[in-house]
Design an enzyme around this catalytic site. Structure first.
Site, PDB file in Angstrom:
ATOM      1  N   ASP B 408     -10.126  47.662 137.379  1.00  0.00           N
ATOM      2  CA  ASP B 408     -10.792  48.810 138.009  1.00  0.00           C
ATOM      3  C   ASP B 408      -9.895  50.048 138.020  1.00  0.00           C
ATOM      4  O   ASP B 408      -8.691  49.960 137.815  1.00  0.00           O
ATOM      5  CB  ASP B 408     -11.168  48.412 139.443  1.00  0.00           C
ATOM      6  CG  ASP B 408     -12.336  49.225 139.986  1.00  0.00           C
ATOM      7  OD1 ASP B 408     -12.908  50.039 139.247  1.00  0.00           O
ATOM      8  OD2 ASP B 408     -12.668  49.023 141.173  1.00  0.00           O
ATOM      9  N   GLU B 411      -8.536  56.567 137.268  1.00  0.00           N
ATOM     10  CA  GLU B 411      -8.874  58.001 137.294  1.00  0.00           C
ATOM     11  C   GLU B 411      -8.001  58.814 138.238  1.00  0.00           C
ATOM     12  O   GLU B 411      -8.132  60.036 138.308  1.00  0.00           O
ATOM     13  CB  GLU B 411     -10.330  58.181 137.766  1.00  0.00           C
ATOM     14  CG  GLU B 411     -11.371  57.346 137.030  1.00  0.00           C
ATOM     15  CD  GLU B 411     -11.527  55.966 137.645  1.00  0.00           C
ATOM     16  OE1 GLU B 411     -10.795  55.656 138.602  1.00  0.00           O
ATOM     17  OE2 GLU B 411     -12.369  55.193 137.164  1.00  0.00           O
ATOM     18  N   ASP B 474     -19.849  53.117 139.151  1.00  0.00           N
ATOM     19  CA  ASP B 474     -20.543  52.971 140.435  1.00  0.00           C
ATOM     20  C   ASP B 474     -21.824  53.792 140.487  1.00  0.00           C
ATOM     21  O   ASP B 474     -21.831  54.909 141.024  1.00  0.00           O
ATOM     22  CB  ASP B 474     -19.631  53.425 141.569  1.00  0.00           C
ATOM     23  CG  ASP B 474     -18.330  52.625 141.618  1.00  0.00           C
ATOM     24  OD1 ASP B 474     -18.239  51.581 140.942  1.00  0.00           O
ATOM     25  OD2 ASP B 474     -17.412  53.048 142.332  1.00  0.00           O
TER      26      ASP B 474
END
Lengths: 690, 690
Positions: B408, B411, B474
């Site tokens: 995950d 960013e 998401d």
């Protein structure tokens, strides 16, 4: 002026303030070329630049006359890559203000003419802790430091804060939400707490960016600008200098102060009945303002006006007889006009035939959609059109007996309009000034200045010298910081710091949209604030039936009567303040720091103000609040309602409806007048919070 | 290549496409200098440039080798004001792709080094009607023409459309609303309908602006970029060229297709019970994905994970025995990791002691706030830290028996972080590539590539060649165009057009905030869409209790079982498509225009797609809809559920739950497989709309 040159550094100072601080990597001046797109939707603009070139003028040479500590003029030769060179002549005018004029330079070796540079950047040195004010009428912020202000005449926006739901709704529906800087009346002028004004003479789009810690960054679009800087020892001195250059507003007609101006609509009989009801309740009325004197139409936005500038004899039968009758009772009659013409009207046909309308690129009259219907615009760059419009005002309005009018709009000139004289992109910001001038000259040339008044919301540099009164435009009928009751205080203060000192607002606000409706309490609190300005005027709003009005119930009427009596009692003081504004550019509504200059605390206070030198007003700006804490400057202050005396510092006072927190100076020459306010008004019977 | 010089105009073309079109007033290249501010709040960035200089390189000279109609290389010397000169060598690589390399020029007379220019603008000629695709994973728009795309690795945003209430709420609460261009996986690459790819080799912030009618305007921040352009006759040929350069994803483990991946949480027993319930209902399950294998925490955002990358023996007792037991039943076990370390954990202490963490300017570990708690970041520029992290993955995850994991984030590198090697501002966009590489090498160096899989949301140029699978991040658990179910189609299509062809999404979406909760119908429609992608995986969302889950009721379970069976039935076809992607860069999920190149209609279709060459999927993306109209390309198409045959054009088909509109080509070599789908799945008993 002082001039210091040290290696690649150049410093120009005047009266102890550094006005220019240049070094190679932080150049005073940059020039560039760009082409902009302006997307207008109902007076709201999206503006974007496509920048083709930007040249920092890293080298600055100075040629001075006089000793370096006392030069009378300086020629600055600013040059950059490829021999791009611009000359700037810095001199003092007869008032001792600094004038900077940019011009082509014989030394230029770039092959690009000065006229080709349509983007200019100027660095203005800033100091830690410095505050800046002005930039025209700013609704969200009094102290502009730390923020960036694009300056472009436009609709003010609905909500004006991207974090509020109302702004979101307005943005979503019409792109009409606005932002903290959107205003009807921007002006490329600021006043620094370093005690100088800085004004750019330009009519293009500009950005005043006060975020940088060591320089204010000014970006200007269009032809070479010139700059003026006036330095003084006090804020008052700075404003006197600024208004000596920009012009000041004349004194107001004597009748203006004799009561409220009731914004009424619906025809002669309706107006007369409402007027009677107000007067019977003890409301002091100076004027009736009937914007629908020329007819109306129903649109999805609400009840709107017809925009064909002639008396509507159907809606207002016998108006020509009613006006003198009201006048005998001491009531003036005011109307409404704007710079558009309804395309359904005969005036449009006449103007079209005569070629007096702004045109689109196809050569047809430019039809601009305002709220929900299109209208045409008189071409204010055409002297014949201007003369025609002035005669229209004189014939249809003054001859009918109107003592004044709202001169609405001025923000909507599309940048692609084709005009009689000049480019719309460069004239857009000047349009409200041209519109103000039409109204002013119509009055003045008819010999009615000082008797007839008009009031405008749109403005720009130099419109202040034409307009006789500014109003704050279309606030939301709510309590929001950026677009409700609280916003009318920074708007008055920032405009005052820009050299325009006569300002008022629609009591209760105007914009009634979505779930926003005017409450009784809001109307009452707004009336309290308005009582302590130069002018009390009501507006029913765009959806009158959704809004609480002055005659909504007996309690409101009583409260409104009381506030009108307070206002009238202040007449001699208000007249004195208006004279000060007229003579020295001292605004009627003033930031507290104007008279308490050495306490930076006051730079950020925008929820309280001075009404002239001697009255401090801290209105209640929140719902369901009946007490207010306020810091008072060091002075002896007497609470208007209780007579209690304070000597500065933090105080808390009761603020039930009918008794907004107001203080006057014990040493004021108007002390007796202020004391009389308590006795002339009837005591409030029963208000919220008691 | 072809070269044409005509006065001040220079044209470079290759295989009939004009790649460079220069004239003095529309220069091919500009250079400039600027300094940017990056304001990060929880992975959302506000980026602003302060531009000091911009130099249009108005003069372009060309020196070619070879004949002007068949040059093998061109040296372009671009110069502007003051002797600023940049050289660009244009040549062909071994695949026949055009490479443009910028370099310092001996002719430069400016005194400014090429390295000092950190702003570059390139004009790419465009044609009327041209469409462009790619720029990484774009959630809002497949055809990028007419819009401007800033490219910066960031959170995708919640709502992603300034006109939606959900975006307004997210913006107001956390500045987290995002916009149409915000994405975890941008890439400075586009594919034109003129049949070429254009890729900029840069890691800085860039803006691809496709609004201009005669040129695409590319702005690049940082060191001199290089550019690659690959021209071909077909879109497929263009993608093959692009992926030959960028690298392709390997084939997937064989077990991946054997059913859904169930996103479960709550410990060994809870997972086992839910798995049994799914299998008993006929759900084909390939894997259990338990992100909380390493523990969890409760935050205001929802149930979140612990982020100390070791098996949590309290929450998952006997996991080491459960994994092989599940494996015997044909079920793999997958976990979770990200590039942060919980500051409460022992791994943080170890990494801190060893100096493996990214630091702030004070020299301390940089603590980044993610949703509601701070965490540290392993410094991926430090080879020792990378080796440590890879060993951690191998030891704690692969050795435990994990067959894969979500890798995950990626960013959040703050631009002011202090790193072992390199500047964070320039490495920000590369961070996900570094993170993908860590995961890839951990797997590959342990000899498990092709058996172990990891999936990532963040990406940038060249991360595609490391990552084994992308998921769409998401989504909101809603139907919104920009952030709900409909957005996963353009995201897969644009990423495919950027050279990354393996992509899937959380079934039912993830973000559960405010009033947004996952409905039963949304879950079912999302599962239908996912069945026709390479991979079906569920996620409970950040607030599982507010969301409808696969086992919410018997009807949902039955529908989900059916969709899993359909998906498994497609296994041979999906394996074939993944092989095509691996060998030729043909994405599994493809825009319809990829195989129907001569109809511009398909450029804007982003609510339907091709699953490989032979299957057309037009999922139901709206609530309460049980029929769909869809245009089919000219071909013979057979409706998957009814067997009805269509010959292109507008059709309307019934689309009850369980029967999403899907068609296969009558001429497909997999025709028998597709026909079998009807018989292998049990018939739906009772679904909405029947």
């Amino acid at each position: 002026m002082h001039l210091r040159v040290n290696g690649d550094q150049v410093v120009v100072a005047h009266r102890g303030r550094v006005l220019i601080r240049h070094q190679a990597d932080k150049p005073w001046l940059c020039v560039g070329r760009g082409s902009a797109t302006y997307d207008m939707h109902k007076g709201n603009f999206t503006i974007e630049d496509s920048l083709a070139e930007k040249v920092p003028l890293s080298k600055l040479e100075a040629y001075a006359e006089g000793l370096s500590d006392e030069v009378t003029s300086v020629r600055l030769v600013a040059s950059g890559r490829g021999g791009v060179t611009v000359c700037a002549d810095v001199s003092l005018d007869r008032h001792g203000d600094v004038v900077v004029v940019f011009s082509p330079c014989p030394q230029d070796a770039s092959g690009t003419s000065v006229e080709a540079w349509n983007r200019w950047w100027i660095r203005v040195p800033s100091e830690p802790g410095e505050a800046v004010f002005g930039c025209g009428e700013q609704f969200s912020h009094l102290n502009l430091r730390g923020r960036r202000f694009p300056l472009w005449v436009s609709e003010q926006g609905v909500g004006r804060n991207k974090k509020t739901y109302e702004t979101f709704l307005a943005d979503t529906h019409e792109g009409a939400g606005g932002d903290y800087y959107t205003t009807y009346f921007p002006q490329p002028t600021f006043v620094s707490s370093q005690k100088y004004y800085f004004h750019v003479e330009t009519s293009g789009y500009s950005v005043f960016d006060f975020r940088d810690k060591d320089a204010h960054q000014i970006e200007i679009w269009g032809a070479p600008p010139s700059v003026r800087i006036g330095v003084d020892e006090t804020f008052a001195g700075v404003l006197e200098r600024l208004t000596a250059y920009m012009g000041r507003q004349p004194e107001l007609p004597e009748w203006v102060y004799d009561g409220v101006w009731l914004g009424l609509q619906g025809g002669t009989d309706v107006v007369d009945a409402k007027l009677r009801r107000a007067r019977n309740a003890g409301v002091q009325v100076a004027a009736v303002w009937a914007q629908d004197w020329q007819g109306k139409r129903i649109t999805p936005f609400g009840k709107q006006l017809m925009w064909n500038w002639r008396w509507d004899r159907n809606l207002y039968p016998n108006l020509d007889k009613a006006i003198p009758e009201w006048r005998r009772q001491g009531i003036r009659f005011l109307g409404y006009i704007n710079c558009f013409l309804a395309i359904e009207g005969d005036l449009y046909e006449e103007a079209k035939k005569k070629g007096y309308l702004a045109r689109n690129r196809e050569g047809h009259p430019y039809h601009v959609v305002i709220t929900s219907f299109p209208a045409a615009m008189v071409d204010l760059t055409n002297p014949n059109a201007v003369a025609w419009l002035k005669r229209l005002i004189q014939r249809e309005m003054i001859d009918l007996g109107l003592s004044g009018w709202m001169a609405d709009f001025g923000e909507y000139l599309p940048t692609d309009a084709v005009l009689y004289n000049g480019r719309a992109e460069e004239l857009h910001n000047q349009w409200p000034t041209l519109w103000a001038r039409v109204n002013r000259e119509a009055v003045e040339e008819y010999g009615r200045l000082g008797r007839v008044i008009f009031f405008m919301r749109a403005g720009y540099s130099h419109s202040g010298k034409y307009t006789t009164m500014v109003w704050a435009g279309d606030q939301n009928v709510d309590w929001s910081r950026d677009d409700g009751l609280p916003s009318v205080i920074p708007s008055a203060l920032s405009l005052g710091m820009s050299g325009v000192g006569l300002h008022h607002s629609d009591i209760g606000g105007y914009t009634t949209l979505f779930h926003i409706k005017r409450s009784k309490e809001l109307f009452m609190r707004w009336a309290e604030q308005a009582a302590f300005t130069v002018l009390m005027r009501t507006h029913e709003g765009n959806r009158p039936d959704d809004n609480w009005q002055f005659d909504g119930d007996e309690e409101t009427l009583r409260h409104f009567a009381r506030m009108s009596q307070v206002h009238v009692a202040l007449k001699p003081y208000l007249q004195h303040l208006v004279r000060e504004n007229s003579q020295r550019g001292m605004p009627v509504v003033r930031p507290i720091f104007l008279h308490y200059e050495n306490e930076p605390y006051w730079y950020d206070v925008q929820d309280a103000y001075l009404l002239g030198r001697d009255v401090l007003v801290a209105p209640v700006l929140q719902e369901q609040v009946v007490e207010r804490k306020i810091r008072l400057p060091q002075d002896e202050w007497i609470h208007l309602w209780s007579g209690h005396s304070y000597h500065g510092g933090e105080v808390a006072v009761a603020a039930p409806l009918g008794e907004p927190p107001v203080f006057y100076r014990a040493s004021s020459p108007y002390k007796e007048l202020f004391e009389s306010v308590r006795s002339v008004v009837s005591h409030p019977k029963k208000f919220l919070g008691r």
